[in-house]
Scaffold this active site. Structure first.
Site, PDB file in Angstrom:
ATOM      1  CD  GLU A 122      -2.823  -1.154   0.336  1.00 53.79           C
ATOM      2  OE1 GLU A 122      -2.546   0.054  -0.534  1.00 53.79           O
ATOM      3  OE2 GLU A 122      -3.952  -1.805  -0.566  1.00 53.79           O
ATOM      4  CB  CYS A 286     -20.129  -1.121 -14.191  1.00 52.60           C
ATOM      5  SG  CYS A 286     -20.138  -0.837 -12.236  1.00 52.60           S
TER       6      CYS A 286
END
Length: 492
Positions: A122, A286
């Site tokens: 991250e 989507c």
């Protein structure tokens, strides 16, 4: 039956009126309970042929506080998790799970090791593309596979491993955090509040580690999540505004799946990274398009586009400054024709431990707020070399050659820097020991290295560009006149 118009406010395009049919008794009840709405009816009749006007900012952001309905929440969770299972990218920091013969899920790695891997990934992914991070992550984990291994590293080793990723402060915080956790003898922090106490870990990183590694039911909000949420809710307010940011965290917290928080948070980020992109969203693929207000608005108003959400924020103008860099080569030979890689060393300087590129190595340089001519640039370099390294030609050294190599522009996140590069070759009178005591050669402030050692160092991209320019300049052949300047083509 009575036909009457009612309105649906859309965040960016004003008020649109539609018609509904209700029976007479319902109409009577409606008039009694909605007196304030009736004033809109005549307005709708009068303006029904006009395009809706843009609404005020306070009206635009009015719906941010609206949470998802319970039905939409469940649908979004289920749809995203199903999509993520089938479409997630195969990334090295995503620890997979496998089922044993009796059907139980068994983690392939311990929680702490996974938390460490999530943390490293991250931090690397901040301001950096995934494809770039993969190789860096694999090399990092090979060298420091656990928190304990990292805690024993030096800042120079970490910077060397990080070289090229940029934003070097991130690497320093990783090292400081590892050292702090190990020194305190505590387990890897597993809650957001505990993680926030670790240097360099903010709300987003804390949420990612806590949810992915420790299954804490907490949200994450990064740029991808903001974009997805802004489109799902058709939020057109400034995404950088503090109030708006808090609202995004509320929405993300509502959506987190309580049984699979880590997977859900990753699915939300993955959607933003792969389908719900800034400029070319793939709405047809989507999994949550049916819950997307932005898509709904775009289908009902030709002036609305999904990419209108979130609001485009004008970036701050980059500061422009100038830097003159001198690659100082200390040669054992006074004869330029006899100079070789083996009889010369290059001077490198360590930057201060605070500020831009803290603790990193570079060539002697002076940064200016405004452009300076060659004469002034050389004067400033000479002052630096005399003050910091006792190099004072012709008193204690001779200038074998001094030539302008070129110039280029390097862009930091907030600075656009024009860098002038020169090659300065010196021969020390009386030998190296006159200026540099043996105990001083490898201090943390500066050192002399040969070209092979420099090639192995973790230098920033700008410093590497400087050295590459000098190497090419030398290969192409410089002027036989040692001191006079030989102008070279500009390098960009």
């Amino acid at each position: 039956m009575v036909a009457f118009p009612f309105y649906l406010p859309f965040p960016t395009r004003g008020i649109e009126f539609q018609t509904a049919l209700i029976n007479s008794s319902s109409w009577s009840y409606f008039k009694k309970t909605n007196p304030n709405l009736l004033s809109h009816l005549s307005m709708a009749k009068t303006n029904k042929t006009k395009r809706p006007q843009l609404i005020k900012q306070e009206e635009q952001i009015g719906d941010i506080e609206d949470l998802f309905s319970e039905e939409d929440t469940y649908k979004i969770r289920a749809s995203l998790l199903e999509w993520y299972e089938k479409n997630q990218r195969d990334l090295p920091w995503r620890t997979s799970t496998k089922k044993s013969e009796n059907g139980e899920n068994v983690q392939e790695e311990e929680e702490e090791k996974r938390a460490y891997g999530v943390w490293v990934s991250e931090v690397m992914l901040q301001q950096t593309r995934v494809q770039t991070v993969i190789d860096y992550y694999n090399r990092w984990m090979l060298k420091w596979p656990t928190l304990q291994h990292l805690s024993q590293a030096s800042l120079e080793e970490v910077n060397e491993m990080w070289a090229g990723l940029g934003y070097y402060r991130r690497a320093r915080f990783l090292l400081e955090g590892a050292k702090m956790i190990v020194a305190e003898g505590i387990e890897f922090p597993n809650t957001v509040s505990a993680l926030r106490k670790v240097p360099g870990i903010g709300d987003y990183t804390a949420g990612a580690i806590a949810s992915i590694a420790f299954k804490q039911v907490v949200p994450v909000v990064d740029g991808n999540v903001v974009r997805v949420l802004a489109r799902l809710k058709a939020i057109s307010a400034n995404p950088k505004d503090k109030t708006t940011v808090k609202s995004f965290w509320k929405l993300a917290a509502q959506l987190v799946d309580p049984s699979r928080p880590g997977d859900f948070n990753q699915s939300l980020m993955e959607l933003g990274a792969t389908l719900c992109t800034p400029l070319n969203p793939n709405c047809t693929s989507c999994p949550v398009s049916s819950q997307c207000r932005a898509l709904h608005n775009s289908r009902n108003d030709e002036l609305v586009m999904v990419t209108d959400y979130p609001m485009k924020v004008v970036k701050a103008k980059q500061r422009i400054d100038f830097s003159t860099v001198s690659v100082v080569e200390i040669s054992r030979s006074q004869d330029r024709s006899q100079q070789t890689k083996s009889n010369s060393r290059v001077l490198l300087v360590k930057r201060p431990d605070e500020g831009l590129l803290a603790g990193l190595w570079e060539f002697p340089c002076v940064t200016l707020d405004e452009e300076a001519d060659l004469s002034l640039r050389r004067k400033l370099i000479d002052q630096l070399l005399k003050k910091s390294f006792k190099l004072n030609p012709p008193k204690n050294c001779n200038v074998i050659s001094r030539e302008l190599v070129g110039e280029f522009v390097h862009v930091f996140s907030h600075i656009r820097r024009k860098i002038y590069v020169e090659l300065l070759v010196l021969h020390l009178k009386g030998g190296k020991h006159v200026l540099f005591e043996e105990d001083d050669i490898n201090t943390t402030d500066w050192k002399l290295l040969d070209s092979e050692a420099i090639s192995r160092m973790g230098l920033t991209s700008a410093v590497r560009k400087v050295y590459s320019m000098v190497q090419k300049f030398k290969q192409d052949g410089s002027s036989n006149n040692s001191v006079p300047l030989r102008k070279r083509p500009k390098c960009s």
